[in-house]
Scaffold this active site. Structure first.
Site, PDB file in Angstrom:
ATOM      1  N   ARG A   1       8.504   9.779  -2.497  1.00 57.42           N
ATOM      2  CA  ARG A   1       6.442   9.856  -2.735  1.00 57.42           C
ATOM      3  C   ARG A   1       5.240  11.038  -1.671  1.00 57.42           C
ATOM      4  NH1 ARG A   1       5.801   3.681  -0.193  1.00 57.42           N
ATOM      5  NH2 ARG A   1       3.680   4.969   0.695  1.00 57.42           N
TER       6      ARG A   1
ATOM      7  N   ARG B   1      12.327   8.864   3.481  1.00 58.97           N
ATOM      8  CA  ARG B   1      12.232   7.947   2.836  1.00 58.97           C
ATOM      9  C   ARG B   1      12.335   8.495   1.389  1.00 58.97           C
ATOM     10  NH1 ARG B   1       7.513   3.361   3.341  1.00 58.97           N
ATOM     11  NH2 ARG B   1       6.313   4.697   2.772  1.00 58.97           N
TER      12      ARG B   1
ATOM     13  N   ARG C   1      -2.141   8.665   7.620  1.00 56.91           N
ATOM     14  CA  ARG C   1      -2.066   7.164   6.811  1.00 56.91           C
ATOM     15  C   ARG C   1      -1.898   6.493   8.254  1.00 56.91           C
ATOM     16  NH1 ARG C   1       2.855   7.749   2.837  1.00 56.91           N
ATOM     17  NH2 ARG C   1       2.900   5.652   3.285  1.00 56.91           N
TER      18      ARG C   1
ATOM     19  N   ARG D   1      -6.167  -4.651   4.416  1.00 58.55           N
ATOM     20  CA  ARG D   1      -5.748  -3.572   5.206  1.00 58.55           C
ATOM     21  C   ARG D   1      -7.389  -2.942   5.814  1.00 58.55           C
ATOM     22  NH1 ARG D   1      -1.156  -0.655   2.689  1.00 58.55           N
ATOM     23  NH2 ARG D   1      -0.569   0.997   3.353  1.00 58.55           N
TER      24      ARG D   1
ATOM     25  N   LYS E   1       7.771  -2.356   5.581  1.00 61.75           N
ATOM     26  CA  LYS E   1       7.299  -3.735   5.254  1.00 61.75           C
ATOM     27  C   LYS E   1       7.880  -4.166   3.929  1.00 61.75           C
ATOM     28  CE  LYS E   1       3.028  -2.622   5.075  1.00 61.75           C
ATOM     29  NZ  LYS E   1       2.783  -1.356   5.871  1.00 61.75           N
TER      30      LYS E   1
HETATM   31  P1  ADP Z   1       2.593   2.223   3.065  1.00 60.39           P
HETATM   32  O1  ADP Z   1       2.457   1.336   4.219  1.00 60.39           O
HETATM   33  O2  ADP Z   1       4.259   2.887   3.202  1.00 60.39           O
HETATM   34  O3  ADP Z   1       1.660   3.390   4.110  1.00 60.39           O
HETATM   35  P2  ADP Z   1       1.430   1.269   1.107  1.00 60.39           P
HETATM   36  O4  ADP Z   1       2.705   1.119  -0.409  1.00 60.39           O
HETATM   37  O5  ADP Z   1       1.843   0.305   1.251  1.00 60.39           O
HETATM   38  O6  ADP Z   1       2.453   2.073   1.266  1.00 60.39           O
HETATM   39  O7  ADP Z   1       0.280   2.571   0.221  1.00 60.39           O
HETATM   40  C1  ADP Z   1       0.410   3.959  -0.042  1.00 60.39           C
HETATM   41  C2  ADP Z   1      -0.980   3.605  -0.460  1.00 60.39           C
HETATM   42  O8  ADP Z   1      -1.974   3.097  -1.283  1.00 60.39           O
HETATM   43  C3  ADP Z   1      -2.272   3.652   1.060  1.00 60.39           C
HETATM   44  O9  ADP Z   1      -1.653   4.560   1.658  1.00 60.39           O
HETATM   45  C4  ADP Z   1      -3.701   3.692   0.269  1.00 60.39           C
HETATM   46  O10 ADP Z   1      -4.520   4.967   0.090  1.00 60.39           O
HETATM   47  C5  ADP Z   1      -3.122   2.714  -1.019  1.00 60.39           C
HETATM   48  N1  ADP Z   1      -3.270   1.232  -0.322  1.00 60.39           N
HETATM   49  C6  ADP Z   1      -1.997   0.550  -0.764  1.00 60.39           C
HETATM   50  N2  ADP Z   1      -2.477  -0.821  -0.388  1.00 60.39           N
HETATM   51  C7  ADP Z   1      -4.169  -0.921   0.219  1.00 60.39           C
HETATM   52  C8  ADP Z   1      -5.555  -1.422   0.491  1.00 60.39           C
HETATM   53  N3  ADP Z   1      -5.181  -2.790   0.138  1.00 60.39           N
HETATM   54  N4  ADP Z   1      -6.498  -0.864   0.342  1.00 60.39           N
HETATM   55  C9  ADP Z   1      -7.293   0.335  -0.229  1.00 60.39           C
HETATM   56  N5  ADP Z   1      -5.958   1.488  -0.219  1.00 60.39           N
HETATM   57  C10 ADP Z   1      -4.730   0.811  -0.071  1.00 60.39           C
END
Ligand code: ADP
Length: 219
Positions: free
Chosen positions: A161, A127, A172, A88, A13
């Site tokens: 990360r 990653r 996740r 999300r 993404k």
């Molecule tokens: P990925 O899509 O690779 O899992 P992100 O960088 O988008 O990684 O998100 C990493 C973490 O940040 C998520 O696992 C969550 O804990 C938190 N997070 C990101 N966006 C949201 C959201 N919209 N609502 C709640 N938690 C979020």
């Protein structure tokens, strides 16, 4: 244009979002990046978010929605934005709909990236992310630009990360299936979803994404 990008962790993404936002001159808004920036600046929000993120859980809706809303209301997002990682879950999608309505704005399209689960785990294990603000993302094994732990674009230090360990990735993925996937159906009802296979070369996926956006724009 206002775009939402949905897909499992590791779908690419961030990579696609950065390209699309630049091509369309709209803001790339990533809630994950916003949280990570709060963590590195040691803010209260960062401290709170870190415990949830490291466990592979979602950060509570209340703080996430407030943070996303504040970012979308900045003047640089007036021309449009691409949301990466938000909404999300269905509650966040409902809150976002409310915001759009209050501001008399419309969401144009929801791009759903699809990737098989074993591919996701392989991608995330390798990653590496650049510590510099650009936050370039690489794969330790597949990408020559990620050699020796140094970012091949800007020379920054590459790191893994905290939430990219195998155990957290599985959590996740579970959270993605139970909480995030339902928003695809939510947006299907609104006729906004375009599904794209995110397997193959990055450039080929980008081409599919740009074509899908062009079709939406012609509508
Ligand atoms: P990925 O899509 O690779 O899992 P992100 O960088 O988008 O990684 O998100 C990493 C973490 O940040 C998520 O696992 C969550 O804990 C938190 N997070 C990101 N966006 C949201 C959201 N919209 N609502 C709640 N938690 C979020």
């Amino acid at each position: 244009m206002r775009i939402v990008l949905v897909g499992p962790p590791g779908a690419g993404k961030g990579t696609q979002a950065a390209f699309v936002a630049k091509s369309l001159s709209i803001q790339h808004i990533s809630t994950g990046d916003l949280f990570r920036s709060n963590i590195s600046q040691r803010t209260e929000l960062g401290k709170l978010a870190k415990s949830y993120m490291d466990a592979g859980n979602l950060v509570p809706n209340e703080v996430t929605i407030a943070m996303a809303k504040e970012r979308m209301e900045q003047p640089d997002a007036e021309n449009g934005f691409l949301l990466d990682g938000f909404p999300r879950n269905v509650s966040q999608a409902e809150a976002f709909d409310e915001l759009l309505e209050n501001e008399s704005m419309q969401l144009d399209v929801v791009l759903a990236l699809e990737v098989p689960e074993d591919e996701v785990v392989k991608r995330i294990a390798g990653r590496r992310v650049c510590r510099n603000e650009s936050a370039h993302v690489f794969h330790a094994t597949y990408e020559p630009l990620a050699q020796d732990g140094v970012c091949g674009v800007c020379g920054g230090e590459l790191y893994q990360r905290d939430d990219d360990s195998e155990e957290t990735v599985r959590k996740r993925l579970e959270v993605y299936h139970t909480q995030t996937e339902p928003i695809i159906d939510y947006y299907k009802v609104q006729g906004l979803v375009v599904t794209i296979s995110a397997v193959g070369k990055v450039e080929d996926i980008t081409t599919c994404v740009m074509e899908a956006l062009k079709c939406e724009d012609d509508k």
